[in-house]
Design an enzyme around this catalytic site. Structure first.
Site, PDB file in Angstrom:
ATOM      1  CG  ASN A  83       3.514 -14.696   4.887  1.00 47.18           C
ATOM      2  OD1 ASN A  83       3.131 -14.054   5.553  1.00 47.18           O
ATOM      3  ND2 ASN A  83       3.199 -14.488   3.742  1.00 47.18           N
ATOM      4  CG  LEU A  84      -1.930 -18.758   4.580  1.00 57.06           C
ATOM      5  CD1 LEU A  84      -1.930 -19.413   5.795  1.00 57.06           C
ATOM      6  CD2 LEU A  84      -3.358 -17.729   4.538  1.00 57.06           C
ATOM      7  CD  GLU A  85      -0.183 -15.955  -0.487  1.00 56.07           C
ATOM      8  OE1 GLU A  85      -1.094 -16.874  -0.808  1.00 56.07           O
ATOM      9  OE2 GLU A  85      -0.400 -14.658  -0.620  1.00 56.07           O
ATOM     10  CG  ASN A 128       0.259  -5.989  12.543  1.00 54.74           C
ATOM     11  OD1 ASN A 128       0.124  -5.917  11.104  1.00 54.74           O
ATOM     12  ND2 ASN A 128       0.332  -7.322  13.197  1.00 54.74           N
ATOM     13  CG  ASP A 175      -3.284  -5.485  15.968  1.00 57.14           C
ATOM     14  OD1 ASP A 175      -3.276  -6.218  14.764  1.00 57.14           O
ATOM     15  OD2 ASP A 175      -2.524  -5.836  16.845  1.00 57.14           O
ATOM     16  CG  HIS A 184       3.830   0.822   9.627  1.00 61.49           C
ATOM     17  ND1 HIS A 184       3.467  -0.161   8.768  1.00 61.49           N
ATOM     18  CD2 HIS A 184       4.968   1.338   9.317  1.00 61.49           C
ATOM     19  CE1 HIS A 184       4.534  -0.339   8.061  1.00 61.49           C
ATOM     20  NE2 HIS A 184       5.419   0.517   8.246  1.00 61.49           N
TER      21      HIS A 184
HETATM   22  C1  BV8 Z   1       8.570   5.728   4.081  1.00 60.32           C
HETATM   23  C2  BV8 Z   1      -0.615   2.711   7.953  1.00 60.32           C
HETATM   24  C3  BV8 Z   1      10.498   7.306   3.958  1.00 60.32           C
HETATM   25  C4  BV8 Z   1      -1.428   2.346   9.142  1.00 60.32           C
HETATM   26  C5  BV8 Z   1       0.892   1.426   6.355  1.00 60.32           C
HETATM   27  C6  BV8 Z   1      11.923   2.260  -0.664  1.00 60.32           C
HETATM   28  C7  BV8 Z   1      12.634   2.590   0.813  1.00 60.32           C
HETATM   29  C8  BV8 Z   1      11.737   3.399   1.667  1.00 60.32           C
HETATM   30  C9  BV8 Z   1      10.255   3.803   1.013  1.00 60.32           C
HETATM   31  C10 BV8 Z   1       9.830   3.366   0.072  1.00 60.32           C
HETATM   32  C11 BV8 Z   1      10.591   2.443  -0.787  1.00 60.32           C
HETATM   33  N1  BV8 Z   1       9.889   1.940  -1.852  1.00 60.32           N
HETATM   34  C12 BV8 Z   1       8.596   2.504  -1.794  1.00 60.32           C
HETATM   35  C13 BV8 Z   1       8.795   3.214  -0.693  1.00 60.32           C
HETATM   36  C14 BV8 Z   1       7.523   4.088  -0.081  1.00 60.32           C
HETATM   37  C15 BV8 Z   1       6.415   3.428   0.796  1.00 60.32           C
HETATM   38  C16 BV8 Z   1       6.261   1.891   0.206  1.00 60.32           C
HETATM   39  O1  BV8 Z   1       7.077   1.315   0.774  1.00 60.32           O
HETATM   40  N2  BV8 Z   1       5.499   1.697  -0.692  1.00 60.32           N
HETATM   41  C17 BV8 Z   1       5.248   0.357  -1.169  1.00 60.32           C
HETATM   42  C18 BV8 Z   1       3.341   0.166  -1.323  1.00 60.32           C
HETATM   43  C19 BV8 Z   1       5.914   0.249  -2.406  1.00 60.32           C
HETATM   44  N3  BV8 Z   1       6.798   3.233   1.960  1.00 60.32           N
HETATM   45  C20 BV8 Z   1       6.511   4.276   2.791  1.00 60.32           C
HETATM   46  O2  BV8 Z   1       5.923   5.440   2.511  1.00 60.32           O
HETATM   47  C21 BV8 Z   1       6.846   4.371   4.396  1.00 60.32           C
HETATM   48  N4  BV8 Z   1       7.421   5.478   4.482  1.00 60.32           N
HETATM   49  O3  BV8 Z   1       9.380   4.843   3.594  1.00 60.32           O
HETATM   50  O4  BV8 Z   1       9.247   7.058   4.441  1.00 60.32           O
HETATM   51  C22 BV8 Z   1      10.762   8.828   4.456  1.00 60.32           C
HETATM   52  C23 BV8 Z   1      11.922   9.271   4.184  1.00 60.32           C
HETATM   53  C24 BV8 Z   1      12.396  10.130   4.471  1.00 60.32           C
HETATM   54  C25 BV8 Z   1      11.268  11.023   4.887  1.00 60.32           C
HETATM   55  C26 BV8 Z   1      10.046  10.794   4.929  1.00 60.32           C
HETATM   56  C27 BV8 Z   1       9.900   9.640   4.721  1.00 60.32           C
HETATM   57  C28 BV8 Z   1       5.811   4.248   5.288  1.00 60.32           C
HETATM   58  C29 BV8 Z   1       5.141   2.870   5.080  1.00 60.32           C
HETATM   59  C30 BV8 Z   1       4.056   2.777   6.154  1.00 60.32           C
HETATM   60  C31 BV8 Z   1       2.795   2.864   5.382  1.00 60.32           C
HETATM   61  N5  BV8 Z   1       1.611   2.719   6.516  1.00 60.32           N
HETATM   62  N6  BV8 Z   1      -0.189   1.593   7.139  1.00 60.32           N
HETATM   63  C32 BV8 Z   1      -2.354   1.573   8.629  1.00 60.32           C
HETATM   64  O5  BV8 Z   1      -3.424   1.885   7.961  1.00 60.32           O
HETATM   65  O6  BV8 Z   1      -2.368   0.330   8.876  1.00 60.32           O
HETATM   66  S1  BV8 Z   1       1.246   0.348   5.508  1.00 60.32           S
HETATM   67  C33 BV8 Z   1       0.185  -1.127   5.570  1.00 60.32           C
HETATM   68  O7  BV8 Z   1       1.055  -2.010   4.960  1.00 60.32           O
HETATM   69  C34 BV8 Z   1       0.179  -1.462   7.037  1.00 60.32           C
HETATM   70  O8  BV8 Z   1       1.099  -1.073   8.234  1.00 60.32           O
HETATM   71  C35 BV8 Z   1       0.649  -3.018   6.824  1.00 60.32           C
HETATM   72  O9  BV8 Z   1       1.312  -3.580   8.198  1.00 60.32           O
HETATM   73  C36 BV8 Z   1       1.887  -2.687   5.906  1.00 60.32           C
HETATM   74  C37 BV8 Z   1       2.436  -3.981   5.645  1.00 60.32           C
HETATM   75  O10 BV8 Z   1       1.311  -4.999   4.969  1.00 60.32           O
HETATM   76  P1  BV8 Z   1       1.384  -6.477   5.695  1.00 60.32           P
HETATM   77  O11 BV8 Z   1       1.377  -6.355   7.219  1.00 60.32           O
HETATM   78  O12 BV8 Z   1       2.466  -7.181   5.142  1.00 60.32           O
HETATM   79  O13 BV8 Z   1      -0.224  -7.005   5.315  1.00 60.32           O
HETATM   80  P2  BV8 Z   1      -0.314  -7.659   3.864  1.00 60.32           P
HETATM   81  O14 BV8 Z   1      -2.132  -7.777   3.719  1.00 60.32           O
HETATM   82  O15 BV8 Z   1       0.488  -6.872   2.719  1.00 60.32           O
HETATM   83  O16 BV8 Z   1       0.045  -8.971   3.889  1.00 60.32           O
HETATM   84  C38 BV8 Z   1      -0.240  -9.943   4.959  1.00 60.32           C
HETATM   85  C39 BV8 Z   1       0.432 -11.489   4.716  1.00 60.32           C
HETATM   86  O17 BV8 Z   1      -0.186 -12.149   5.762  1.00 60.32           O
HETATM   87  C40 BV8 Z   1       0.286 -12.011   3.332  1.00 60.32           C
HETATM   88  O18 BV8 Z   1       1.529 -12.368   2.940  1.00 60.32           O
HETATM   89  C41 BV8 Z   1      -0.564 -13.222   3.794  1.00 60.32           C
HETATM   90  O19 BV8 Z   1       0.022 -14.330   3.040  1.00 60.32           O
HETATM   91  C42 BV8 Z   1       0.020 -13.412   5.196  1.00 60.32           C
HETATM   92  N7  BV8 Z   1      -1.118 -14.148   6.194  1.00 60.32           N
HETATM   93  C43 BV8 Z   1      -2.624 -14.270   5.910  1.00 60.32           C
HETATM   94  N8  BV8 Z   1      -3.145 -14.786   6.688  1.00 60.32           N
HETATM   95  C44 BV8 Z   1      -2.256 -15.527   7.478  1.00 60.32           C
HETATM   96  C45 BV8 Z   1      -0.905 -14.956   7.126  1.00 60.32           C
HETATM   97  N9  BV8 Z   1       0.161 -15.375   7.561  1.00 60.32           N
HETATM   98  C46 BV8 Z   1       0.076 -16.322   8.544  1.00 60.32           C
HETATM   99  N10 BV8 Z   1      -0.986 -16.864   9.057  1.00 60.32           N
HETATM  100  C47 BV8 Z   1      -2.279 -16.350   8.676  1.00 60.32           C
HETATM  101  N11 BV8 Z   1      -3.344 -16.867   9.129  1.00 60.32           N
END
Ligand code: BV8
Length: 239
Positions: free
Chosen positions: A205-207, A94, A96, A111
């Protein structure tokens, strides 16, 4: 329960949901409204810096609004850090500041942070609570036009990875709270722990997340209920 036992906690947007901040991939989440490619990559910033700065200005204004406060889950993790005899490290995805405001000190923002800005020309990082625009001057190098949010976009290397992997490799307990397990390398941390330690791995997690099957234990429900209960149990009897 001894001081040799360290705990690593990965958090995601779900831990801040009940504080009033949007998640990314839930229904109505951030990525349901804007595309990653338009606002969260270096290419997007190069193509349309005004749009990208606006995207973060809107989230920064929301985060700094008076009604956004840490919730019981953030406070429970700060209490765990205070009361657990061993090290407790929170690695948050996060951007925040709710963990800090709840009292967590041993904390890594892998991040980046919404309330910081970085100069693209010289790399200087400065606290930033207002809107960011092209006209802002870097206080270190005096250039304008290069101030960006100090957050990690897709395709950029997350911060503090060496320190994170070292902590994962020596932990006695790994918790993953409020993350969908979609984004790497964070989503791969649980496999790193499994491959190198005998630590229990717990998903809260929520799910079920994308990586749910990898965890030894799962506790589903709102973080403000599940996290305080779990922290109470660990402090009373360990795991
Ligand atoms: C990188 C920016 C390498 C700031 C974000 C394999 C290995 C390495 C990399 C990759 C790989 N495969 C793909 C990649 C590339 C990519 C990636 O992962 N793509 C995905 C989409 C496939 N990764 C990257 O690019 C990363 N960099 O790997 O660099 C590298 C190597 C050499 C040289 C250079 C680079 C960078 C990733 C960071 C990207 N930036 N954010 C911003 O704007 O916020 S990511 C973004 O997603 C946020 O940071 C966020 O935190 C993050 C993850 O999301 P979640 O936090 O999980 O949020 P989400 O909504 O998805 O889920 C929320 C969950 O909470 C849900 O499950 C829900 O059920 C639950 N929930 C809801 N309410 C509640 C709850 N749980 C409990 N209580 C509740 N009340």
């Amino acid at each position: 329960m001894n001081s040799e036992q360290s705990i690593v906690i990965l958090t995601g947007a779900g831990i801040s949901k009940e504080s009033g901040l949007d998640t990314f991939r839930d229904a109505g989440g951030i990525w349901a409204r804007v595309r990653v490619e338009d606002v969260a990559t270096p290419e997007a910033f190069a193509a349309d810096p005004v749009r990208v700065r606006e995207f973060y200005n809107h989230r920064r204004a929301r985060l700094t609004a008076a009604n956004i406060e840490p919730n019981a889950a953030h406070h429970a993790l700060a209490r765990l850090e205070d009361d657990w005899p061993g090290e407790v490290l929170v690695v948050t995805q996060n951007i925040d500041d709710l963990h800090e405001r709840a009292g967590s000190r041993n904390l890594l923002h892998m991040h980046g942070e919404l309330l910081k800005a970085r100069c693209q020309a010289c790399g200087h990082v400065v606290g930033w609570r207002g809107d960011l625009s092209a006209g802002h001057v870097c206080e270190a190098c005096g250039r304008t036009g290069g101030m960006r949010p100090d957050v990690v976009w897709f395709g950029e290397m997350p911060f503090e990875m060496e320190r994170i992997y070292a902590a994962l490799e020596s932990c006695s307990l790994f918790l993953s709270i409020g993350t969908s397990g979609n984004v790497y390398p964070a989503a791969g941390f649980v496999q790193h722990v499994i491959a190198r330690t005998r630590a229990p791995t717990v998903e809260m997690n929520l799910e079920p997340s994308e990586g749910a099957s990898l965890f030894a234990q799962a506790i589903y429900g709102p973080a403000t209920q599940t996290v305080p209960e779990y922290v109470d149990r660990v402090l009373a009897q360990g795991w």
